[in-house]
Scaffold this active site. Structure first.
Site, short mmCIF file in Angstrom:
data_model
loop_
_atom_site.label_atom_id
_atom_site.label_comp_id
_atom_site.label_asym_id
_atom_site.label_seq_id
_atom_site.Cartn_x
_atom_site.Cartn_y
_atom_site.Cartn_z
N GLU A 214 0.82 -1.22 0.00
CA GLU A 214 0.00 0.00 0.00
C GLU A 214 0.85 1.27 0.00
O GLU A 214 0.42 2.31 -0.51
CB GLU A 214 -0.97 0.00 1.18
N PHE B 114 -11.48 -7.74 13.69
CA PHE B 114 -10.42 -8.16 12.79
C PHE B 114 -10.07 -7.04 11.81
O PHE B 114 -10.93 -6.47 11.17
CB PHE B 114 -10.84 -9.43 12.02
N GLN B 115 -8.79 -6.73 11.71
CA GLN B 115 -8.28 -5.66 10.84
C GLN B 115 -8.92 -4.31 11.12
O GLN B 115 -9.09 -3.50 10.23
CB GLN B 115 -8.42 -6.04 9.36
N LYS C 156 -17.74 -0.88 6.20
CA LYS C 156 -18.20 -1.86 5.21
C LYS C 156 -19.71 -1.79 4.99
O LYS C 156 -20.19 -1.91 3.86
CB LYS C 156 -17.78 -3.27 5.66
N MET D 223 24.55 8.86 1.89
CA MET D 223 24.44 10.16 2.55
C MET D 223 24.79 10.04 4.03
O MET D 223 25.49 10.88 4.59
CB MET D 223 23.04 10.74 2.37
#
Lengths: 579, 200
Positions: A68, A130-131, A180, A494
């Site tokens: 993502e 969940f999630q 949802k 760097m």
């Protein structure tokens, strides 16, 4: 599939109406907003939206990323090259938390994004479902605006607000979290209406003519005026207005790395790059000018160095669309609030047509010193190992400054920004404010979707490439044409440079080993080669640029080169070091 | 000229839309800069549907000004004012719960009420609740007295403050609702210290 979801599906099947689901309303709204490309990754809580997306394949091109974070960077690249709003889809929980780095990057670099995340059913909010993650509160510090939708009826208005907020005024990322149930819920809707006004939100501050007049008077009386320009010029689509202002005033102008390209690199009044690894003249003469005109830039600490020794002798005119930027770091003598697209022409009308040849010559003197002491060795070496500068220099010759250069973060980024030639606006895509390693590969994918007719070259270090290397899969699957150029110095360069200069060469965990990048690319069916000899460089670059489709070129460069000039941390810009 | 680098108490008044999550968005602007919010009150304002935050911090004017601009930048924030204590009328409310028998036995309740401007809200056999409103020193003074007499519970509210030199928000809101608001909604400076000020 859980039982609740099953019941909803059954309910959908049994009731046939002309109503639309929240998901369908969302997608139709996106189309109304002119969206044609979405970067995303599906998951449980966003499944209804993906189910609806199945029927919109023609209108909405969904690019399946491999992580993502890649979706947000791709959307940034897309937004930065196209000038449109980048759109991201992700699921709840880990899908949403993976967006954070990209959203933070977009926030600090003022990139317009609309991120849509799925969320657990409203009835489950706060239950550690969940999630489930509290995405709204996690993203609040890094979004311009966010909102949680729990009912489908909210979607059209919220989506319209999201696009308006993301792109108006000082742009930024917006996140909409949709539970949802709201995605599934069917309702009757009216025609989509775009948003053009929110009473509590004033994206364009009112331009005050009195400030414009004061600014013009200061400019007209200045002997050694100096222009600093940033991304605000690009974001305001004010390149023409800016050019007119610079040319009429005859004032030397230097850029921040997000502002580069607002006028071409070769423009006679373009005196180079500001900041820690910027050019010699612009840094030194910042502390010598009498009027400093800052346009669409925010005096980042990497630009100003030590603030209490920054341009103290100068009167400061600050043009910015965001009133919160005025006086934030550098006190303005005259603040010119407003969109520079609007304020620059007002200012240009009031200033005298002038040239500042003597003053400009001082910049040229410093440029010559820099060429002699730094640039020649970096860009035109004839012996020794390859340098990053010469790779960029050769690339310039072949692309003639017409390519879009996407850079990652680190030494190669500074080298690319310093030496790449830009004839066009919106051509340098880099992570400026946040300094996000791993930005370049996914951002280059998005940049190409945003500017399909341009050559897109991603310049990446061996460290950063390994942070989002999985996006090679996105390139493979989408068939997009991105040239990937890895400048491999076998170090996290760097940090190594700083350790060399300031930590007595105590090279603490900067020695990074890499896989066979060409073989990895081959595994993704992307062709490539590795080059380490000077006599093969130009041919290899030509092969890369002429190749049909994506190509990976790994260039082995000298291991312990340092980027100079450099303003060491805690030093004033005029204490810039050439070695 | 007053110093802008000297720390003092500032009253920040924030007019906002009534939106879930906005409290967090406002709070993090302070916590991000590691500023301690000494008092925070949210309430309705004089205008229906518009919320009003009263926030108190001790900081320099320079920092407060930057914070005010960051606050006003938030999409759902309409307007931010910041004022020193001299520019506002402010009050805090405090409640004190003490054992009734102790207080009745040892203290001249009448004198107490008179001296501290307190009033009894509840008197029960087992405890009595007093209330005062006023400035911090005033509400604190009574705590010190009652500590000696078995103070059971003490609570003080956040500060509420009225800006002396404000015409209220009705006219401003009408400006905001226009597509092209007038100049006065843009300024984010002190309200003009003016003639209309009266002090208590």
């Amino acid at each position: 599939m859980d039982t609740l979801e099953l019941k909803d599906k059954q309910a959908q099947g049994s009731v046939k109406t002309e109503e639309l689901s929240g998901s369908q309303i969302l997608l139709k709204g996106l189309i109304e907003e002119g969206v044609d490309t979405i970067f995303g990754y599906p998951g449980g809580a966003i499944m209804p939206i993906y189910d609806a997306l199945y029927d919109f394949k023609k209108e909405l091109n969904h690019i399946l990323v491999r992580h993502e974070q890649g979706a947000t960077h791709a959307a940034q690249g897309y937004a930065r090259t196209s000038g449109k709003v980048g759109v991201v889809f992700a699921t709840s929980g880990p899908g949403a938390t993976n967006l954070i780095t990209g959203i933070a990057d977009a926030q600090i670099d003022s990139t317009p994004l609309v991120c849509i995340t799925g969320q657990v059913f409203a009835s489950l909010l706060g239950t550690d479902a969940f999630q489930e993650t509290d995405v709204i509160n996690i993203t609040t510090p890094v979004t311009k605006w966010n909102y949680q939708v729990t009912d489908a009826s909210e979607i059209p208005e919220v989506l319209a607000k999201a696009f308006y907020i993301a792109k108006s005024g000082r742009p930024g990322p917006v996140l909409i979290d949709i539970t949802k149930n709201a995605q599934i819920q069917k309702i009757e809707t009216e025609a989509y209406q775009k948003c053009g006004h929110i009473r509590s939100y004033r994206p364009y501050p009112i331009v005050r003519q009195s400030y414009v007049e004061q600014a013009a008077a200061l400019i007209n009386s200045a002997k050694k005026p100096f222009i600093l320009f940033g991304q605000g010029v690009l974001l305001g689509n004010a390149e023409q207005e800016f050019k007119a202002f610079v040319e009429k005033s005859g004032i030397p102008a230097a850029w921040t790395i997000l502002g580069v390209g607002a006028i071409p690199t070769d423009h006679p009044l373009n005196v180079g790059m500001l900041g820690m690894h910027g050019n010699y003249g612009p840094n030194v003469l910042t502390n010598d000018c009498d009027v400093l005109i800052a346009i669409g830039m925010r005096f980042d600490d990497r630009v100003t160095g030590r603030l209490d020794k920054y341009a103290k002798q100068a009167k400061v005119i600050h043009l910015d669309i965001d009133p919160a930027e005025i006086d934030k770091n550098v006190k303005a003598t005259v603040p010119v609030w407003g969109d520079c697209k609007e304020t620059l022409p007002l200012l240009t009308a009031l200033i005298d047509e002038k040239s500042h040849n003597e003053w400009l010559a001082r910049f040229r003197e410093y440029t010559q010193k820099e060429i002699d002491q730094v640039i020649n060795a970096e860009c035109n070496p004839t012996s020794g190992e390859l340098t990053m500068g010469e790779v960029i220099n050769q690339l310039n010759t072949l692309t003639n400054g017409d390519a879009i250069i996407v850079t990652d973060v680190g030494q190669h980024q500074m080298v690319a920004c310093r030496y790449a030639k830009f004839n066009h606006t919106r051509s340098n895509i880099t992570s400026g404010g946040l300094g996000t390693m791993g930005f370049a590969l996914p951002a280059a994918i998005g940049a190409k979707f945003g500017a399909p007719n341009k050559t897109v070259v991603a310049v990446i270090g061996d460290g950063g490439f390994q942070m989002t290397i999985q996006e090679l899969g996105t390139i493979m699957q989408s068939g997009i044409d991105v040239k990937i150029m890895i400048l491999n110095n076998q170090f996290l360069g760097m940090v190594r440079q700083w350790q060399e200069l300031f930590n007595e060469r105590r090279y603490s965990f900067v020695d990074i080993t890499s896989p066979d990048f060409v073989a990895v690319a081959k595994g993704y069916y992307i062709e490539g080669q590795k080059v380490s000899e000077r006599e093969n460089l130009v041919e290899a670059l030509k092969t890369m640029l002429n190749h049909k489709g994506s190509y990976l070129l790994e260039v082995m460069v000298t291991k312990e080169n340092n980027v100079f000039p450099m303003v060491p941390q805690g030093c004033s810009v005029s204490e810039i070091r050439l070695k | 000229m007053e110093s802008t680098i000297e720390k003092k108490e500032f009253n920040i008044t924030v007019y906002t839309e009534n939106q879930i999550g906005l409290l967090n968005r406002i709070a993090i602007i302070f916590s991000r800069r590691k500023l301690n919010v000494e008092s925070l009150n949210t309430s309705p304002s004089e205008v229906e549907s518009i919320h009003r935050f009263n926030i108190v911090i001790t900081e320099t004017e320079e920092v407060v000004k930057k914070v005010a601009r960051q606050l006003e930048k938030q999409v759902e924030v309409l307007k931010v004012y910041f004022n020193t204590n001299d520019d506002v009328i402010w009050q805090e409310l405090a409640l004190y719960k003490v054992p009734t028998d102790v207080i009745a036995e040892h203290v001249s309740v009448e004198r107490l009420l008179r001296e501290y401007g307190a009033r009894a809200v509840v008197i029960r056999k087992d405890y009595t609740v007093f209330e005062t409103t006023g400035h911090r020193e005033e509400t604190d003074a009574l705590v010190n007295v009652l500590q000696q007499y078995g103070l059971i519970e003490f609570v003080r509210s956040a500060r509420v403050a009225i800006i002396k030199d404000s015409d209220g928000f009705h006219a401003k809101l009408r400006e905001f609702e226009r597509l092209e608001p007038g100049e006065d909604v843009v300024e984010n400076e002190y309200l003009n210290k003016g003639q209309k000020v009266f002090t208590m």
